[in-house]
Design a protein around this motif. Structure first.
Motif: not given
Length: 504
Positions: A470-498
């Protein structure tokens, strides 16, 4: 409420416009009808845009109905029968052009299991015989609810179901109090059921994305662009990625069509009884996570090659899409005991309790064995903290966003879920049983995007825990237009790099 208000308003308009003796009383239905219609509309829609859209449509109906009734009033003999026929036709026509499942995902329903309505955790196995005798004296029956392989590592083997006759269920709270007063239990909770429903979705405009794969339906998978899957595919094709195992992603659902043309080469069977899907929900989720990619057939997924993970299936929901809490927990135990690395649960429902101990214990059984549990947030546009199993301790919850990175109008809010991220969940095109394909809406569709990505991450680093993931998904994700209520949008390549960089 909404439908009743609509029909009452039409009846009132008929009384006003026909102006016939004996129909005067109908005119008084206009005001209460409009009140019920407005109240029903407000409680039915989930966004302000939907409210204005639907109310505009209805007001046009009312205007057309008034003109029609006024026109029919000119006839002396046919005015009343013709108006009644017109009223029925308009009501039918209105209901059939209104946005139904295609536009508005159905909310999940819940209730009690048909048998074994209660889950009870006994405090001491030494009380078992006394417990059975006491239950029998009440006219009820009891059975052990769960049988995990490693019972010493969990309290799940202390749980029993209690089957209560239907004529006594109205006194359920009193029954729970009686059971608790025996002094032999640590916990009592309803064995709730959920009912999933697939919501057909309009396919969004085709996207010309250069992903380097030949799956013909890629152009209908807008989510692959938002997730920047081309970057992930390039990374997976490089020499940088080394796997240590082939992970297993278990779809806990209605089953999976194991013979599907776009799934069979990436499917691992736990048991033959799980390898079909009479409902279609599980197969759709399986394709999102792990449809065979670059095979010239169907859709693309996280399974860029077959080296990273396989999909498997555990049926926890019946053909109609319903299942009890006991069914789902038994599915969690089965998947964990059979060696799954990631559990993907696109299911759940509003809970009548603030917390459900059995779900949290089941998730702990999984996480103690280093299995990551993913669950959909729910489709009721409410607080996901009131929905199970996404609110269980240790679960990674998944909300749904649309192609504008907005929280989907139906998606529950995950701001009070301990670990939560976002993934696409609107117009998601994927596999259906019998070599078919379709697009659907729902957080059910968002969850397997996360599960598929976690399958890759676990293949590279099998010891990865749920919290680290989860820490990786959160740190490598990107903001949505409502991040507070959605969480961060996963970014697969960045997560695998991490994961590759050991960036925990």
């Amino acid at each position: 409420m909404y439908t009743l208000g609509f029909v009452l308003t039409l009846l009132g308009l008929m009384g006003v416009m026909l102006d016939r003796k004996g129909l005067e009383a109908l005119s008084y239905a206009v005001v209460p009808g409009l009140g019920l219609w407005l109240f029903g509309l407000v409680t039915q829609v989930s966004t302000l845009g939907d409210f204005f859209s639907y109310s505009f449509t209805d007001l046009l109906f009312y205007g057309g109905a008034a003109m029609l009734f006024r026109g029919l009033s000119q006839s002396k003999h046919l005015a009343i029968p013709a108006s009644i026929v017109a009223l029925l036709m308009m009501a039918f026509f209105h209901q059939n052009i209104r946005p139904q499942a295609e536009d508005m995902p159905a909310t999940t329903q819940y209730g009690l299991a048909a048998e074994g309505e209660l889950l009870v955790e006994l405090s001491d196995e030494d009380n078992l015989e006394r417990w059975k005798r006491w239950i029998g004296a009440q006219g009820w029956t009891t059975e052990r609810a769960f049988a995990p392989e490693e019972g010493a590592r969990t309290d799940l083997d202390d749980y029993f179901t209690v089957n209560i006759p239907a004529n006594e269920l109205s006194n359920l709270e009193e029954i729970i109090t009686r059971i608790e007063s025996t002094g032999w239990t640590d916990w009592v909770e309803p064995n709730e059921t959920i009912q999933i429903e697939l919501s057909p979705a309009r396919i969004l405009p085709k996207l010309n994305k250069i992903l380097g794969v030949n799956d013909p339906a890629v152009e209908q998978q807008w989510a692959l662009q938002v997730l920047e899957m081309n970057k992930l595919y390039d990374l997976l094709n490089s020499d940088k990625v080394k796997t240590r195992k082939k992970a297993i992603v278990a779809i806990l659902d209605t089953g999976v069509d194991a013979g599907h043309e776009d799934l069979k080469d990436n499917f691992y069977s736990i048991a033959k009884k799980y390898n079909d899907d009479p409902q279609g929900h599980g197969t759709h989720c399986a394709g999102i996570a792990g449809a065979v990619t670059d095979n010239g057939v169907g859709v693309a997924s996280f399974a860029r090659t077959g080296d990273y993970f396989q999909i498997t299936s555990v049926k926890v929901l019946k053909a109609g899409g319903s299942g009890s809490q006991q069914d789902i927990i038994n599915g969690i135990i089965t998947a964990v005991d059979k060696g799954a690395d990631v559990l993907s649960m696109s299911l759940g429902g509003f809970s009548t309790q603030s917390r459900q101990r059995a779900y949290s214990e089941a998730v702990r059984y999984a996480t103690d064995r280093n299995v990551i549990v993913v669950a959909s947030a729910g489709n009721s546009n409410r607080d996901a903290a009131g929905f199970s199993p996404v609110n269980a301790n240790g679960v990674i919850g998944v909300s749904a966003i649309d192609n504008q990175l907005q929280r989907a109008s139906f998606s529950n809010k995950v701001n009070r879920i301990g670990m939560a991220v976002a993934a696409p969940g609107v117009g998601i095109y994927s596999t259906k049983p019998n070599n078919n394909y379709a697009a659907h809406n729902g957080t059910s569709m968002a969850a397997p995007f996360v599960s598929g990505l976690l399958g890759i991450m676990k293949s590279i680093r099998p010891e990865l825990t749920n919290k680290e993931a989860f820490k990786i998904l959160q740190q490598t994700g990107k903001n949505t237009r409502d991040t507070a209520n959605t969480g961060r949008l996963i970014q697969p390549a960045a997560a695998v790099e991490a994961v590759l960089d050991n960036n925990l």
